[in-house]
Design a protein around this motif. Structure first.
Motif, PDB file in Angstrom:
ATOM      1  N   PRO A  19      -1.382  12.155   0.251  1.00 47.89           N
ATOM      2  CA  PRO A  19      -0.669  11.620   0.456  1.00 47.89           C
ATOM      3  C   PRO A  19      -0.219  11.052   1.716  1.00 47.89           C
ATOM      4  N   LYS A  20       0.695   9.535   1.587  1.00 46.18           N
ATOM      5  CA  LYS A  20       0.686   8.770   2.752  1.00 46.18           C
ATOM      6  C   LYS A  20       1.699   8.281   2.960  1.00 46.18           C
ATOM      7  N   GLU A  21       2.283   8.207   4.181  1.00 42.90           N
ATOM      8  CA  GLU A  21       3.801   7.919   4.738  1.00 42.90           C
ATOM      9  C   GLU A  21       4.011   6.380   3.926  1.00 42.90           C
ATOM     10  N   SER A  22       3.305   5.992   3.727  1.00 40.95           N
ATOM     11  CA  SER A  22       3.824   4.498   3.232  1.00 40.95           C
ATOM     12  C   SER A  22       2.696   3.498   2.978  1.00 40.95           C
ATOM     13  N   LEU A  23       2.711   3.734   1.395  1.00 41.90           N
ATOM     14  CA  LEU A  23       1.246   2.900   0.798  1.00 41.90           C
ATOM     15  C   LEU A  23       1.144   1.281   0.666  1.00 41.90           C
ATOM     16  N   ILE A  24       2.388   1.197   0.685  1.00 38.97           N
ATOM     17  CA  ILE A  24       2.792  -0.331   0.718  1.00 38.97           C
ATOM     18  C   ILE A  24       4.254  -0.418   2.168  1.00 38.97           C
ATOM     19  N   ASP A  25       3.150  -2.056   2.409  1.00 39.36           N
ATOM     20  CA  ASP A  25       3.573  -2.361   3.815  1.00 39.36           C
ATOM     21  C   ASP A  25       4.423  -3.191   3.037  1.00 39.36           C
ATOM     22  N   PHE A  26       5.904  -3.408   3.578  1.00 38.29           N
ATOM     23  CA  PHE A  26       6.485  -4.114   2.927  1.00 38.29           C
ATOM     24  C   PHE A  26       6.899  -5.304   3.785  1.00 38.29           C
ATOM     25  N   SER A  27       6.391  -5.164   5.211  1.00 39.82           N
ATOM     26  CA  SER A  27       6.873  -6.179   6.298  1.00 39.82           C
ATOM     27  C   SER A  27       5.612  -7.301   5.855  1.00 39.82           C
ATOM     28  N   GLN A  28       4.721  -6.545   5.129  1.00 35.44           N
ATOM     29  CA  GLN A  28       3.415  -7.341   5.109  1.00 35.44           C
ATOM     30  C   GLN A  28       3.914  -9.400   4.447  1.00 35.44           C
ATOM     31  N   LYS A  29       3.631 -10.459   4.653  1.00 33.83           N
ATOM     32  CA  LYS A  29       3.519 -11.413   4.332  1.00 33.83           C
ATOM     33  C   LYS A  29       2.597 -11.469   3.074  1.00 33.83           C
ATOM     34  N   GLN A  30       3.774 -12.112   1.587  1.00 32.42           N
ATOM     35  CA  GLN A  30       2.848 -11.910   0.010  1.00 32.42           C
ATOM     36  C   GLN A  30       1.962 -13.350   0.241  1.00 32.42           C
ATOM     37  N   VAL A  31       0.946 -13.526   1.752  1.00 37.88           N
ATOM     38  CA  VAL A  31       0.160 -14.425   0.944  1.00 37.88           C
ATOM     39  C   VAL A  31      -1.205 -14.394   0.491  1.00 37.88           C
ATOM     40  N   GLY A  47      -4.002  -9.953  -5.973  1.00 41.02           N
ATOM     41  CA  GLY A  47      -2.535  -9.689  -5.151  1.00 41.02           C
ATOM     42  C   GLY A  47      -3.402  -8.618  -4.268  1.00 41.02           C
ATOM     43  N   GLN A  48      -2.896  -8.495  -2.872  1.00 38.91           N
ATOM     44  CA  GLN A  48      -1.998  -8.142  -1.721  1.00 38.91           C
ATOM     45  C   GLN A  48      -1.830  -6.199  -2.189  1.00 38.91           C
ATOM     46  N   ILE A  49      -0.746  -6.344  -2.725  1.00 39.13           N
ATOM     47  CA  ILE A  49      -0.229  -4.545  -2.893  1.00 39.13           C
ATOM     48  C   ILE A  49      -1.340  -4.052  -3.706  1.00 39.13           C
ATOM     49  N   ASP A  50      -1.812  -4.859  -5.152  1.00 39.38           N
ATOM     50  CA  ASP A  50      -3.052  -3.920  -5.623  1.00 39.38           C
ATOM     51  C   ASP A  50      -3.859  -3.751  -5.087  1.00 39.38           C
ATOM     52  N   ASP A  51      -4.916  -4.734  -4.059  1.00 33.20           N
ATOM     53  CA  ASP A  51      -5.337  -4.063  -2.913  1.00 33.20           C
ATOM     54  C   ASP A  51      -5.053  -3.279  -2.201  1.00 33.20           C
TER      55      ASP A  51
END
Length: 386
Positions: free
Chosen positions: A30-42, A251-255
């Motif tokens: 478990p992880k509270e937030s797997l993806i950081d939705f505030s992260q800029k997608q550069v 992609g940052q999300i994939d990473d």
């Protein structure tokens, strides 16, 4: 596979371990937030984040021989292989490739102008490799030896002593070794006394690289993430330079997803799940082979997710594997891959099919049920191989 995989009712040709969702991934650790939705997608970290590269390095190097600096993250293992071959092989070079294997590994260097010699497995020895044949294939312009360990489609493995001999031959002739280890570390059926085969990176030879991905052993093909790992800074830097002309970064999300999946305890839980699934499904496949032993021949795989199975008639003659796969799909919705079409060339794989045996268990059970009925109702109507 492009033609049939999206419509197959029972896909037993899939080479990945049963895929998981991001929700499934969170149940493993478990992880509270797997993806950081505030992260800029550069573009993000061009070579992959340090956290991800460290987790990849840990797959190979419990004693610290491989670090994050020795890893280059790519868009799947297919790009890792392409990038390595594009960087290191060209006209005038000679390449030796373990065979049978994934077609990319011998067709791509040939497309770059290299001469390719196939180092062919011996079915009679459990798809083992003859080291004397390897020595006989070496030429003055041999640039690279390409391995696939564990091997697709047979599920065979190269043991430590075999890998050491290959390294010794490469070192003697100053040859690079490219090892596609995409099915590592899914070693589920080794003999009790058999050591888990090491990665090619563990032999102290600089001119080696290993490729891997999240697709096969780690059930996350959808994030399209792979890597090149090498103890040679020169190899990593050359591949990184070439990479600027292919795909810039993952992609940052994939990473982020891959970093979580390869962190502990998540990676341990994921591998435990897939090893257990492989053993369970392989036992079911073994029962099918035994039930139809008059028609089915195989060498039981030691690792990975695929088996190479030969189908014959009652007189031991190979059936037409292409027609077998087409008719099976048409009548039952079960999908297999014909060996002579996908692994052919100058090697006779007539009658062979590749089966992927690590889907979810119910898919395996249902697919084998349909295959059993086909063997009873339709199999002996099939034509023989020409």
């Amino acid at each position: 596979m492009d033609t049939y995989e999206t419509t197959a009712k029972h896909n037993l040709a899939e080479t990945c371990s049963a895929s998981i969702s991001l929700n499934d991934l969170l149940t493993l650790a478990p992880k509270e937030s797997l993806i950081d939705f505030s992260q800029k997608q550069v573009y993000g970290a061009i070579r992959g984040t340090e956290a991800l590269r460290t987790n990849i390095a840990n797959l190979y190097s419990p004693v610290g021989k491989i670090s994050a600096e020795d890893v280059l993250v790519t868009n799947g293992a297919i790009q890792a292989n392409f990038l390595s071959l594009y960087t290191n092989v060209g006209p005038g070079d000679h390449v030796i490739c373990q065979y049978p294997t994934y077609q990319q590994l011998y067709s791509v260097p040939e497309s770059f102008g290299a001469e390719v010699s196939l180092w062919k497995s011996e079915e009679g020895s459990g798809w083992g490799m003859d080291l004397e044949k390897l020595r006989g294939l070496v030429k003055s312009n041999t640039k690279m030896i390409i391995l696939n360990n564990p091997q697709n489609p047979t599920g065979a493995v190269l043991r430590r002593e075999e890998l050491q001999a290959i390294v010794d031959i490469a070192r003697e002739h100053d040859i690079m070794i490219h090892s596609d280890e995409v099915y590592r570390p899914l070693f589920h059926s080794l003999d009790p006394e058999q050591e888990t085969p090491p990665s090619i990176l563990e032999f102290g030879y600089e001119k080696v690289l290993a490729t891997g991905s999240m697709s096969k052993a780690f059930s996350l093909a959808g994030i399209r993430l792979g890597w090149i790992a090498s103890p040679s800074n020169e190899i990593i830097e050359a591949c990184a330079a070439t990479r600027h002309f292919t795909l810039i970064s993952v992609g940052q999300i994939d990473d982020r997803v891959a970093t979580h999946a390869l962190s502990r305890p998540c990676v341990d839980n994921l591998l435990q799940r897939n090893v257990q699934l492989a053993r369970q499904n392989l036992a079911a496949l073994d029962a099918f082979v035994n039930e139809f032993s008059w028609a089915v021949e195989w060498k039981r795989p030691k690792a990975g997710t695929t088996a190479f199975i030969k189908f014959v008639n009652r007189q031991g003659k190979a059936i037409d594997d292409v027609e077998f796969c087409k008719t099976l799909q048409e009548k039952t919705g079960v999908m297999l891959v014909p060996g002579s079409r996908c692994f052919g060339g100058d090697v006779d794989f007539r009658g062979y099919v590749r089966m992927g045996y690590v889907p979810d268990n119910q898919s395996m059970v249902d697919g084998l049920k349909e295959l059993r009925q086909f063997m009873v109702d339709e199999y002996e109507k099939l034509p023989l191989a020409h």
